[in-house]
Every structure is written in C-alpha cells, then in structure tokens.
Write a protein that holds these residues in place. Sequence first.
Motif, PDB file in Angstrom:
ATOM      1  N   SER A 241      -4.221  18.684   5.466  1.00 21.59           N
ATOM      2  CA  SER A 241      -2.990  19.470   5.370  1.00 21.59           C
ATOM      3  C   SER A 241      -3.076  20.426   4.193  1.00 21.59           C
ATOM      4  N   PHE A 242      -2.782  21.711   4.452  1.00 21.02           N
ATOM      5  CA  PHE A 242      -2.706  22.706   3.394  1.00 21.02           C
ATOM      6  C   PHE A 242      -1.335  22.651   2.720  1.00 21.02           C
ATOM      7  N   SER A 243      -1.306  23.014   1.447  1.00 19.58           N
ATOM      8  CA  SER A 243      -0.008  23.239   0.799  1.00 19.58           C
ATOM      9  C   SER A 243       0.582  24.526   1.358  1.00 19.58           C
ATOM     10  N   PRO A 244       1.905  24.710   1.295  1.00 22.16           N
ATOM     11  CA  PRO A 244       2.525  25.908   1.867  1.00 22.16           C
ATOM     12  C   PRO A 244       1.984  27.216   1.319  1.00 22.16           C
ATOM     13  N   ASP A 245       1.557  27.235   0.050  1.00 22.62           N
ATOM     14  CA  ASP A 245       1.024  28.485  -0.500  1.00 22.62           C
ATOM     15  C   ASP A 245      -0.490  28.584  -0.323  1.00 22.62           C
ATOM     16  N   CYS A 246      -1.099  27.602   0.343  1.00 23.43           N
ATOM     17  CA  CYS A 246      -2.529  27.589   0.657  1.00 23.43           C
ATOM     18  C   CYS A 246      -3.401  27.554  -0.596  1.00 23.43           C
ATOM     19  N   GLN A 247      -2.899  27.004  -1.675  1.00 28.55           N
ATOM     20  CA  GLN A 247      -3.704  26.840  -2.879  1.00 28.55           C
ATOM     21  C   GLN A 247      -4.381  25.478  -2.939  1.00 28.55           C
ATOM     22  N   PHE A 248      -3.906  24.540  -2.127  1.00 27.19           N
ATOM     23  CA  PHE A 248      -4.442  23.186  -2.149  1.00 27.19           C
ATOM     24  C   PHE A 248      -4.610  22.672  -0.719  1.00 27.19           C
ATOM     25  N   LEU A 249      -5.490  21.691  -0.579  1.00 30.28           N
ATOM     26  CA  LEU A 249      -5.755  21.049   0.700  1.00 30.28           C
ATOM     27  C   LEU A 249      -5.897  19.552   0.459  1.00 30.28           C
ATOM     28  N   CYS A 250      -5.139  18.746   1.188  1.00 35.90           N
ATOM     29  CA  CYS A 250      -5.245  17.292   1.024  1.00 35.90           C
ATOM     30  C   CYS A 250      -5.917  16.677   2.244  1.00 35.90           C
ATOM     31  N   ALA A 251      -6.587  15.547   2.010  1.00 36.82           N
ATOM     32  CA  ALA A 251      -7.297  14.846   3.070  1.00 36.82           C
ATOM     33  C   ALA A 251      -7.120  13.352   2.882  1.00 36.82           C
ATOM     34  N   SER A 252      -6.739  12.663   3.946  1.00 32.54           N
ATOM     35  CA  SER A 252      -6.626  11.205   3.899  1.00 32.54           C
ATOM     36  C   SER A 252      -7.555  10.602   4.934  1.00 32.54           C
ATOM     37  N   SER A 253      -7.919   9.349   4.706  1.00 35.87           N
ATOM     38  CA  SER A 253      -8.892   8.684   5.571  1.00 35.87           C
ATOM     39  C   SER A 253      -8.543   7.214   5.687  1.00 35.87           C
ATOM     40  N   ASN A 254      -9.485   6.430   6.220  1.00 31.75           N
ATOM     41  CA  ASN A 254      -9.266   4.999   6.326  1.00 31.75           C
ATOM     42  C   ASN A 254      -9.622   4.265   5.032  1.00 31.75           C
ATOM     43  N   THR A 255      -9.939   5.009   3.976  1.00 32.99           N
ATOM     44  CA  THR A 255     -10.155   4.396   2.667  1.00 32.99           C
ATOM     45  C   THR A 255      -8.860   4.420   1.875  1.00 32.99           C
ATOM     46  N   GLU A 256      -8.916   3.890   0.663  1.00 27.93           N
ATOM     47  CA  GLU A 256      -7.708   3.817  -0.164  1.00 27.93           C
ATOM     48  C   GLU A 256      -7.436   5.108  -0.935  1.00 27.93           C
ATOM     49  N   THR A 257      -8.306   6.115  -0.813  1.00 25.16           N
ATOM     50  CA  THR A 257      -8.176   7.325  -1.621  1.00 25.16           C
ATOM     51  C   THR A 257      -7.756   8.521  -0.790  1.00 25.16           C
ATOM     52  N   VAL A 258      -6.763   9.257  -1.276  1.00 23.68           N
ATOM     53  CA  VAL A 258      -6.378  10.549  -0.724  1.00 23.68           C
ATOM     54  C   VAL A 258      -6.844  11.624  -1.700  1.00 23.68           C
ATOM     55  N   HIS A 259      -7.535  12.631  -1.196  1.00 21.98           N
ATOM     56  CA  HIS A 259      -8.092  13.678  -2.041  1.00 21.98           C
ATOM     57  C   HIS A 259      -7.283  14.965  -1.906  1.00 21.98           C
ATOM     58  N   ILE A 260      -7.099  15.657  -3.019  1.00 25.19           N
ATOM     59  CA  ILE A 260      -6.488  16.987  -3.024  1.00 25.19           C
ATOM     60  C   ILE A 260      -7.507  17.958  -3.611  1.00 25.19           C
ATOM     61  N   PHE A 261      -7.843  18.980  -2.850  1.00 18.67           N
ATOM     62  CA  PHE A 261      -8.810  19.980  -3.284  1.00 18.67           C
ATOM     63  C   PHE A 261      -8.093  21.289  -3.610  1.00 18.67           C
ATOM     64  N   LYS A 262      -8.622  22.004  -4.593  1.00 21.92           N
ATOM     65  CA  LYS A 262      -8.044  23.283  -4.988  1.00 21.92           C
ATOM     66  C   LYS A 262      -8.879  24.407  -4.398  1.00 21.92           C
ATOM     67  N   LEU A 263      -8.214  25.327  -3.701  1.00 17.25           N
ATOM     68  CA  LEU A 263      -8.912  26.411  -3.029  1.00 17.25           C
ATOM     69  C   LEU A 263      -9.050  27.591  -3.978  1.00 17.25           C
ATOM     70  N   GLU A 264     -10.113  27.561  -4.765  1.00 11.57           N
ATOM     71  CA  GLU A 264     -10.399  28.665  -5.674  1.00 11.57           C
ATOM     72  C   GLU A 264     -11.893  28.909  -5.677  1.00 11.57           C
ATOM     73  N   GLN A 265     -12.278  30.162  -5.710  1.00  6.92           N
ATOM     74  CA  GLN A 265     -13.688  30.511  -5.683  1.00  6.92           C
ATOM     75  C   GLN A 265     -14.322  30.243  -7.041  1.00  6.92           C
ATOM     76  N   LEU A 266     -15.486  29.605  -7.017  1.00 12.24           N
ATOM     77  CA  LEU A 266     -16.206  29.369  -8.259  1.00 12.24           C
ATOM     78  C   LEU A 266     -17.078  30.552  -8.656  1.00 12.24           C
ATOM     79  N   GLY A 267     -17.398  31.394  -7.687  1.00 12.52           N
ATOM     80  CA  GLY A 267     -18.263  32.533  -7.957  1.00 12.52           C
ATOM     81  C   GLY A 267     -17.522  33.645  -8.649  1.00 12.52           C
ATOM     82  N   PRO A 268     -18.188  34.788  -8.934  1.00 10.57           N
ATOM     83  CA  PRO A 268     -17.556  35.934  -9.584  1.00 10.57           C
ATOM     84  C   PRO A 268     -16.403  36.436  -8.734  1.00 10.57           C
TER      85      PRO A 268
END
Length: 456
Positions: A241-268
């Motif tokens: 699921s994306f956040s409404p402003d599309c700056q973050f993305l969350c992912a859940s699974s059958n494990t105990e951890t839910v991950h939130i990723f930040k959508l930002e470019q690491l390059g120049p």
Amino acid sequence: MEAAEGPGAGRGEHEPGSRFGCASFNQDSTSLALGTRTGYKLFSLTMAEKVDCIHESETPDVYIVERLFSSSLVVVVSATMPQRMNIYHFKKGTEICNYNYPSDILAIKLNRTRLVVCLEDSIYIHNIKDMKLLKTLLNTPPNPSGLCALSISHSNSYLAYPGSATIGEIIVYDANSLNPVTMIPAHDSPLAALAFNVSATKLASASERGTVIRVFSVPEGQRLFEFRRGMKRYVNISSLSFSPDCQFLCASSNTETVHIFKLEQLGPSGEDQADTWTAYVGKMFSAASNYLPTQVAGMMCQDRAFATVHLLSSGQRNVCTLVTIQKLPRLLVATADGQLFIYDVDQLEGGECKLAHKYRVFGVNDDKDEGAEPAGSGVMSPVQSTPSYAETAALPASGPVTATLTGYSEDSGAKKGEVIPEHEFAAGPVCLDDENEFPPINSCCGGTEGGRGRRW
C-alpha cells in the motif's frame, strides 16, 4: 487504500471454512470491512481513539466484502454461493443486484467508474453506475489467488493482473478505454502482490519469493525503485500500500514484521540531495551501476526499510495501509484473527513505529472457537520460445469480447451465454454517484484532514 492483492489476496483466505474470510480497507482507507463464518462488519476509521462499527450483517461464510469509498454500496461474496456476487445498499438494507459467474469469484475491485470481478481464468469489467458488463478478458493465465489491482484514480482507471503463471509479468489494462496499456516484466518468479498509488502513476509489485519489492512508472512500465524486504528467507507478502502522497510504501507478510519504504532516489537528483556520506555513496553506486551487470547493479540500488513494525504474532493473514488520521501519519494493520493495530509513523526519522491503539474488532460472539476478547476491548524465470500471454495481451485489442457469464435478472440470473442487458436496480433508483454518496473526486487523496508537513 486497498492492499495489494486485495485484502484476502490468497486462495487459502477464500476457502470455505477458513477462520476469517477477509479483511479489506476501502479505497481511501476511511473504513475497514471484516468477514467471518458468522457475517461481516464495517468499521469507521476516521478517529484513532475510537473505531465505530457502522454496519453488520449475518450473511454466513463471507470471504469477500468490499465497500465503495464512503458510499452505501457494499459488495459481498459468501462461501455458501461462491459464484454469486451480491451488491447491497447497506444503509437501506436492500439488495441492488446480484450476478452469477461460471466459476468461483476470487477477488472484486471497485472504483468510481468500474467494478472488476476476477475468476481464476477470466476477468469481468462492469460499469459501476448501471452494472452493465463492458468487457470480458477470457483465458487469462491461471490465477488461483485472484491477484489483481484496480487504481482508484478517476482519470486513470488502470487494472493490473498477472500475465503469466510461471514468471512475474504484469499486464496493465485501461479499464476506462477497455484496451491493454503495457506489459511489465517485473520478476523472475510468479507475482504475489500488486498495488497502485492514488494517482495511478506508480505500480508496486512483489513475487512469491517475497524478498524484493519493485515500483514501476505507469503507463510507461519503467522501473523506478527496488526495495529488499529480506534475504534469509522467502515470505508470502500479503499486501502492499502506498501512502496518499506516494512518498512511502508499506508491505506486510506472514512474518511478524511490516516494512515501510521511502520512495526517494539515491542517485543524483538535483539540489535537494542531502550532502551526506549516505548520499555520496548513493551517487557512487548510481554511477557505478551504469557499468556493472544488471544483477549486481540491482543489488546495489536496493534500499532497506525506512520504518518497521513488529507485530505481536506471526503467521496471521493481514492487510496494511498508510493513512492520515487526525492530521497524523498512521500505519493500520488488520489481522486475520480480528484485531486492528494503529501505529504512529515518524516521517522524518523512521525506525520502529509506536503502537498507538489496538482494537479487537471481532469478539467471542462472532467466532466462538477463537476465545477472543470482547469487541472493543484492549487498546483496540523460464525462457519461453513462444510469446507469453502478457506479450500477446499487451497488443492492440482485436475486437470486443462477448460476455459469457450468467447475468443479473430478477429470477437470479439469465442463462449462460446471454449478454447481460441494461437494467434498473432491483431495489429501485439508487443514486450511486451522488455527492452525498461519494467523496468529491478532487479530494480523493486518502486519510482525513492532513496538516501541512504532516500529510502523507
């Protein structure tokens, strides 16, 4: 936001007799729908401190329940009749219509213009205002989990579904114009989860291995981001699921951890790139990736999670979403055992998210075998020698496809093979596109009243 794969994405979650049939957030994550053997309930999510049950039904063995935004329209499928879709106006307590299909319904997706029904080997696209069948996508690759995603954008009504049963190809289809858009070769393994952002300009995907999550541009299909959820074990990613402003993305699974990723470019990326050691290394990796093998370059560009949540237990089916509630960013996780967790998310620092509230939304009276607390208690890739289906479907359509499903009628359906006629709703005139039924189109951005600098 709906989870990828829709809440209830796995076939096992749709099997009759499963403990909890489904959990789904509506399109802007302002309400939660949960179904069990004994019925389904709808909950309001506009306040973190209070979760109100706004409707409940005793329909047995519900394994799909989807609400259209904040309207009164709710779509229900029961394991007692898995080939029938029932559409209700729940505030009036009336049935609008019902449809029967050739095989079991695995998923249903809604937006303001379309209703999509996914079977194992076909997809049906309806006009949501009169439920007229517009298109039937026949002989799609075997899709036993009913995996598909429908964007909620009014102008970009895109549908995504697997283009192969053996590798992770994604077909992107325009549900408004009823034409294929593109095919994305996303993963080497079969797909497990899909999700669009609010504006339908990005599409996230995960494969059955569950180790890598990728984000692509829509409609171009260009890979924008790649995140590594983990390396030590394969997992079943149940929702994206994306956040409404599309700056973050969350992912859940059958494990105990839910991950939130930040959508930002690491390059120049211009003057906004921070002058830090991490940014410098990111620039070096980005430059080096132009000269390295694809597999190595991909590994170097994979970002770890920006924030995480550790659930109290693992192995439970769940669905997650990122929203703004009372001007604060939140992560919501609904689990298959009838619990809803609300976490506070630090958008600046990330890290471990703080549990703000926990609710038991299904109690002992809803499923006596669970021994649950009373509701409201608690701080509630193979090489193919011939063109794949995905490659073929991405070509221009050759012409309209005749509808072959058993359609709606007052006596529970026309004969198989008849084209569904236009009709009035069985419950009488229902204005489904009234402003009182829908949130305004230009305000469909998820959450509630985001504050400056705090809105997703």
